[in-house]
Design a protein around this motif. Structure first.
Motif, PDB file in Angstrom:
ATOM      1  N   PRO A 135      75.325  14.857  65.603  1.00 19.96           N
ATOM      2  CA  PRO A 135      73.900  14.542  65.733  1.00 19.96           C
ATOM      3  C   PRO A 135      73.434  14.571  67.187  1.00 19.96           C
ATOM      4  O   PRO A 135      74.176  14.223  68.100  1.00 19.96           O
ATOM      5  CB  PRO A 135      73.782  13.138  65.131  1.00 19.96           C
ATOM      6  CG  PRO A 135      75.155  12.577  65.199  1.00 19.96           C
ATOM      7  CD  PRO A 135      76.084  13.729  65.042  1.00 19.96           C
ATOM      8  N   LEU A 136      72.195  15.009  67.374  1.00 18.40           N
ATOM      9  CA  LEU A 136      71.523  15.074  68.676  1.00 18.40           C
ATOM     10  C   LEU A 136      72.111  16.142  69.593  1.00 18.40           C
ATOM     11  O   LEU A 136      71.872  16.127  70.798  1.00 18.40           O
ATOM     12  CB  LEU A 136      71.550  13.713  69.375  1.00 18.40           C
ATOM     13  CG  LEU A 136      70.926  12.550  68.591  1.00 18.40           C
ATOM     14  CD1 LEU A 136      71.127  11.241  69.324  1.00 18.40           C
ATOM     15  CD2 LEU A 136      69.452  12.803  68.341  1.00 18.40           C
ATOM     16  N   THR A 137      72.857  17.081  69.014  1.00 18.31           N
ATOM     17  CA  THR A 137      73.376  18.193  69.814  1.00 18.31           C
ATOM     18  C   THR A 137      72.234  19.049  70.352  1.00 18.31           C
ATOM     19  O   THR A 137      72.199  19.393  71.546  1.00 18.31           O
ATOM     20  CB  THR A 137      74.325  19.061  68.971  1.00 18.31           C
ATOM     21  OG1 THR A 137      75.476  18.287  68.616  1.00 18.31           O
ATOM     22  CG2 THR A 137      74.780  20.288  69.743  1.00 18.31           C
ATOM     23  N   LEU A 138      71.298  19.413  69.488  1.00 19.71           N
ATOM     24  CA  LEU A 138      70.180  20.253  69.920  1.00 19.71           C
ATOM     25  C   LEU A 138      69.292  19.515  70.914  1.00 19.71           C
ATOM     26  O   LEU A 138      68.764  20.111  71.855  1.00 19.71           O
ATOM     27  CB  LEU A 138      69.360  20.709  68.716  1.00 19.71           C
ATOM     28  CG  LEU A 138      70.042  21.736  67.807  1.00 19.71           C
ATOM     29  CD1 LEU A 138      69.124  22.117  66.649  1.00 19.71           C
ATOM     30  CD2 LEU A 138      70.420  22.987  68.599  1.00 19.71           C
ATOM     31  N   GLN A 139      69.114  18.213  70.715  1.00 22.83           N
ATOM     32  CA  GLN A 139      68.314  17.430  71.672  1.00 22.83           C
ATOM     33  C   GLN A 139      68.930  17.495  73.055  1.00 22.83           C
ATOM     34  O   GLN A 139      68.241  17.706  74.060  1.00 22.83           O
ATOM     35  CB  GLN A 139      68.219  15.974  71.191  1.00 22.83           C
ATOM     36  CG  GLN A 139      67.483  15.050  72.144  1.00 22.83           C
ATOM     37  CD  GLN A 139      68.408  14.410  73.174  1.00 22.83           C
ATOM     38  OE1 GLN A 139      69.596  14.217  72.919  1.00 22.83           O
ATOM     39  NE2 GLN A 139      67.868  14.094  74.328  1.00 22.83           N
ATOM     40  N   LEU A 140      70.255  17.340  73.128  1.00 20.97           N
ATOM     41  CA  LEU A 140      70.935  17.363  74.417  1.00 20.97           C
ATOM     42  C   LEU A 140      70.782  18.731  75.088  1.00 20.97           C
ATOM     43  O   LEU A 140      70.472  18.817  76.288  1.00 20.97           O
ATOM     44  CB  LEU A 140      72.407  17.021  74.222  1.00 20.97           C
ATOM     45  CG  LEU A 140      73.280  16.878  75.467  1.00 20.97           C
ATOM     46  CD1 LEU A 140      74.393  15.879  75.205  1.00 20.97           C
ATOM     47  CD2 LEU A 140      73.889  18.211  75.903  1.00 20.97           C
ATOM     48  N   LEU A 141      70.987  19.802  74.320  1.00 22.50           N
ATOM     49  CA  LEU A 141      70.926  21.141  74.896  1.00 22.50           C
ATOM     50  C   LEU A 141      69.509  21.501  75.339  1.00 22.50           C
ATOM     51  O   LEU A 141      69.311  22.077  76.417  1.00 22.50           O
ATOM     52  CB  LEU A 141      71.448  22.164  73.884  1.00 22.50           C
ATOM     53  CG  LEU A 141      72.928  22.001  73.484  1.00 22.50           C
ATOM     54  CD1 LEU A 141      73.309  23.019  72.437  1.00 22.50           C
ATOM     55  CD2 LEU A 141      73.836  22.116  74.702  1.00 22.50           C
ATOM     56  N   VAL A 142      68.508  21.158  74.512  1.00 25.90           N
ATOM     57  CA  VAL A 142      67.120  21.473  74.863  1.00 25.90           C
ATOM     58  C   VAL A 142      66.652  20.603  76.024  1.00 25.90           C
ATOM     59  O   VAL A 142      65.932  21.066  76.919  1.00 25.90           O
ATOM     60  CB  VAL A 142      66.204  21.299  73.632  1.00 25.90           C
ATOM     61  CG1 VAL A 142      64.738  21.406  74.033  1.00 25.90           C
ATOM     62  CG2 VAL A 142      66.545  22.345  72.582  1.00 25.90           C
ATOM     63  N   GLU A 143      67.053  19.333  76.030  1.00 24.92           N
ATOM     64  CA  GLU A 143      66.673  18.444  77.135  1.00 24.92           C
ATOM     65  C   GLU A 143      67.235  18.964  78.453  1.00 24.92           C
ATOM     66  O   GLU A 143      66.579  18.879  79.498  1.00 24.92           O
ATOM     67  CB  GLU A 143      67.190  17.030  76.855  1.00 24.92           C
ATOM     68  CG  GLU A 143      66.755  15.996  77.875  1.00 24.92           C
ATOM     69  CD  GLU A 143      65.275  15.671  77.787  1.00 24.92           C
ATOM     70  OE1 GLU A 143      64.742  15.161  78.790  1.00 24.92           O
ATOM     71  OE2 GLU A 143      64.658  15.931  76.742  1.00 24.92           O
ATOM     72  N   ASN A 144      68.443  19.509  78.427  1.00 25.96           N
ATOM     73  CA  ASN A 144      69.012  20.110  79.633  1.00 25.96           C
ATOM     74  C   ASN A 144      68.166  21.272  80.131  1.00 25.96           C
ATOM     75  O   ASN A 144      67.949  21.443  81.335  1.00 25.96           O
ATOM     76  CB  ASN A 144      70.438  20.601  79.349  1.00 25.96           C
ATOM     77  CG  ASN A 144      71.473  19.525  79.603  1.00 25.96           C
ATOM     78  OD1 ASN A 144      71.166  18.456  80.104  1.00 25.96           O
ATOM     79  ND2 ASN A 144      72.708  19.814  79.255  1.00 25.96           N
TER      80      ASN A 144
END
Length: 349
Positions: free
Chosen positions: A262-271
């Motif tokens: 969970p929250l993998t895409l959030q981490l990558l997009v936030e970067n």
């Protein structure tokens, strides 16, 4: 380093065990079966013991290697009680056959008239020797079994700790004052100029927080849920930055039930948003795609680095650690002069 030390220690122990079993078998089968007394001293020499030790060690290590290969290729075999019992029976038969062949070889070397025949006391000692070896082998299997249980327990504990820590860090990254400040400023502006859009913004903001809180209890989530969350997350940034962020989704519908932490895409997009210049004059397109062999999710973006920001890499390092603990797989990060690409494994539930 500790892993290699354990492997060397286990290998050394196995060599001692199998060579010891070989010497034990030779001693008892020569001394207490039907080998003539005048031939026993010929067989009880260092060279014979060394040869038997090498043979038993080779057979034992081969069985361990074969067992490990089968376990890795077909782990379900070792979760099936009947198949596990069958595997143990086959191992016992091979051990008995090794002892019998050792006795036959010894009798053939000394020139016994009927090397394949056995007298009663020879059969009795062969069985006694075999039973003792089975006891030793059984104790070894029990020791390995409990060692595997301890390793799995430690792995599970590390996974839970890492997962909770990663989820807490992701939660913090969304609940930090900077994010709240930007979100509330955007909401105030929308309330003043577009009340209807402010209501929509509030709903998406609520969806983002709800998903983050719910994800704390899960180690993996379907890819379709991550994409729904990403839609809400991107909407919040579009309200603040304008229509300068687009997500190009090329993921096959058949892969939407695959899972990621969970929250993998959030981490990558936030970067991507944190480290790149994004404006109406310099829009950012985020490409989501997949590749096979192995099956992975691909997140790609153009590089337009902000001045004065030094990437720490902690977010990606944390994601990599979660994958290693969760499935023992690695993420892949590639970077050239124009593009930054992260590939993460897609998993089954």
């Amino acid at each position: 380093m500790m892993k290699y030390r354990n492997q060397i220690s286990n290998g050394f122990f196995n060599v001692l065990l199998f060579s010891g079993l070989g010497c034990f078998s030779l001693f008892f089968l020569v001394r207490y079966t039907d080998i003539p007394l005048n031939s026993q001293d010929i067989l009880m020499t260092p060279k014979v013991y060394l040869a038997v030790s090498i043979i038993f060690t080779g057979v034992g290590l081969s069985l361990l290697y074969l067992s490990r290969k089968i376990r890795n290729a077909h782990p379900s075999l070792f979760r099936n009680r009947k198949k596990l019992i069958l595997s143990s029976v086959i191992t016992a038969v091979i051990l008995f056959a090794s002892n019998y062949l050792l006795l036959v070889t010894v009798k053939w070397i000394v020139g016994t008239e009927h090397p394949f025949g056995l007298q009663w006391h020879g059969v009795r000692m062969l069985v006694i020797t075999w039973m003792i070896e089975l006891l030793v082998s059984g104790l070894l299997m029990i020791n390995n079994f409990y060692r595997q249980i301890i390793l799995l327990y430690e792995r599970n504990a590390n996974l839970e700790e890492s997962s909770l820590k990663a989820q807490y860090q992701a939660l913090q990254s969304q609940l930090n004052p900077h994010f709240l400040f930007n979100s509330l400023n955007a909401l105030i502006a929308e309330i003043e100029y577009s009340p209807e859009k402010a209501i929509e913004f509030t709903r998406y903001l609520s969806d983002v927080y709800r998903y983050i809180l719910q994800s704390q209890e899960r180690q993996m989530v379907p890819l379709r849920e991550e994409l729904e969350f990403l839609h809400s997350f991107i909407f919040l940034h579009k309200v603040r930055l304008g229509e300068c962020i687009t997500v190009e989704n090329r993921i096959k519908p058949s892969l939407l039930d695959s899972c990621i932490p969970p929250l993998t895409l959030q981490l990558l997009v936030e970067n991507i948003i944190k480290h790149n210049i994004i404006s109406l004059s310099k829009p950012m397109n985020i490409l989501l795609d997949t590749e096979e062999s192995p099956l992975r999710l691909v997140v790609k973006n153009q590089i337009r680095s902000k001045q004065g920001i030094v990437p720490s890499g902690k977010g990606l390092m944390n994601l990599a650690k979660r994958y290693r603990l969760l499935c023992n797989q690695e993420i892949q990060i590639t970077k050239d002069s124009t593009c930054f690409i992260v590939k993460v494994p897609l998993l089954d539930e």
